[in-house]
Design a protein around this motif. Structure first.
Motif, PDB file in Angstrom:
ATOM      1  N   GLY A  70     118.708  -4.734   0.437  1.00 61.04           N
ATOM      2  CA  GLY A  70     118.541  -4.046   1.582  1.00 61.04           C
ATOM      3  C   GLY A  70     119.744  -3.965   2.489  1.00 61.04           C
ATOM      4  O   GLY A  70     119.915  -2.924   3.093  1.00 61.04           O
ATOM      5  N   GLU A  71     120.560  -4.875   2.606  1.00 62.49           N
ATOM      6  CA  GLU A  71     121.651  -5.193   3.528  1.00 62.49           C
ATOM      7  C   GLU A  71     122.674  -4.080   2.883  1.00 62.49           C
ATOM      8  O   GLU A  71     123.536  -3.537   3.718  1.00 62.49           O
ATOM      9  N   THR A 111     125.355   0.974   3.798  1.00 61.83           N
ATOM     10  CA  THR A 111     125.866   2.727   3.109  1.00 61.83           C
ATOM     11  C   THR A 111     125.330   3.588   4.257  1.00 61.83           C
ATOM     12  O   THR A 111     125.845   4.462   4.530  1.00 61.83           O
ATOM     13  N   GLU A 112     124.074   3.202   4.460  1.00 54.01           N
ATOM     14  CA  GLU A 112     123.435   4.403   5.479  1.00 54.01           C
ATOM     15  C   GLU A 112     124.043   4.305   6.951  1.00 54.01           C
ATOM     16  O   GLU A 112     124.379   5.572   7.339  1.00 54.01           O
ATOM     17  N   THR A 128     119.586  11.702   0.452  1.00 55.58           N
ATOM     18  CA  THR A 128     119.012  11.846  -0.922  1.00 55.58           C
ATOM     19  C   THR A 128     119.258  10.947  -1.895  1.00 55.58           C
ATOM     20  O   THR A 128     118.375  10.093  -2.752  1.00 55.58           O
ATOM     21  N   ALA A 129     120.624  10.827  -2.146  1.00 59.04           N
ATOM     22  CA  ALA A 129     121.049   9.758  -3.157  1.00 59.04           C
ATOM     23  C   ALA A 129     120.778   8.430  -2.836  1.00 59.04           C
ATOM     24  O   ALA A 129     120.351   7.709  -3.808  1.00 59.04           O
ATOM     25  N   LEU A 130     120.723   7.994  -1.612  1.00 55.45           N
ATOM     26  CA  LEU A 130     120.682   6.748  -1.207  1.00 55.45           C
ATOM     27  C   LEU A 130     119.042   6.390  -1.416  1.00 55.45           C
ATOM     28  O   LEU A 130     118.655   5.125  -1.887  1.00 55.45           O
ATOM     29  N   ALA A 178     114.853   3.597  -4.556  1.00 54.80           N
ATOM     30  CA  ALA A 178     113.788   3.492  -5.177  1.00 54.80           C
ATOM     31  C   ALA A 178     113.889   2.771  -6.487  1.00 54.80           C
ATOM     32  O   ALA A 178     112.923   2.073  -6.994  1.00 54.80           O
ATOM     33  N   ARG A 179     114.911   2.899  -7.124  1.00 51.92           N
ATOM     34  CA  ARG A 179     115.321   2.204  -8.510  1.00 51.92           C
ATOM     35  C   ARG A 179     115.428   0.714  -8.180  1.00 51.92           C
ATOM     36  O   ARG A 179     114.938  -0.163  -8.994  1.00 51.92           O
ATOM     37  N   GLU A 180     116.264   0.357  -7.164  1.00 48.57           N
ATOM     38  CA  GLU A 180     116.497  -1.129  -6.901  1.00 48.57           C
ATOM     39  C   GLU A 180     115.392  -1.885  -6.138  1.00 48.57           C
ATOM     40  O   GLU A 180     115.127  -3.081  -6.391  1.00 48.57           O
TER      41      GLU A 180
END
Length: 110
Positions: free
Chosen positions: A65-66, A71-72, A94-96, A101-103
């Motif tokens: 999360g951090e 990154t955001e 969108t990439a983030l 969603a994967r992590e």
């Protein structure tokens, strides 16, 4: 000569060698991820963990999360300072979102 032989080397041996090479490549790739982007709670196969530890001490796992939040933050700062145009910002977000969603998949109880 049997039909499953290829130039004197049995086909099952060739298939087994290809599977072993693919497995070794996947373990190497996973070890690289462990060395560079270790995330708390992520699955780390023992073979990849062993291989990653051969190159020095492993980094401490970071909270996903951090890392995603920083990154955001950087992308938002770049948008507000004019270093990013809105289309590029949307593409990064969108990439983030896909990476998050994967992590950190959303788990809903039924």
């Amino acid at each position: 000569m049997y039909p499953w032989d290829t130039d004197g080397v049995p086909a099952p041996l060739v298939v087994a060698a290809l599977v072993a090479l693919a497995y070794a490549a996947l373990i190497g790739a996973h070890a690289r991820v462990i060395r560079r982007h270790r995330v708390r709670g992520a699955y780390e196969p023992r073979a990849a963990l062993w291989l990653a530890s051969r190159f020095g001490p492993l980094p401490a796992p970071a909270d996903a999360g951090e890392r995603l939040a920083s990154t955001e933050r950087r992308a938002t700062d770049a948008l507000l300072t004019g270093a990013l145009d809105p289309a590029e910002y949307r593409a990064r977000m969108t990439a983030l979102a896909a990476q998050e969603a994967r992590e950190r998949p959303l788990r809903v109880s039924r």
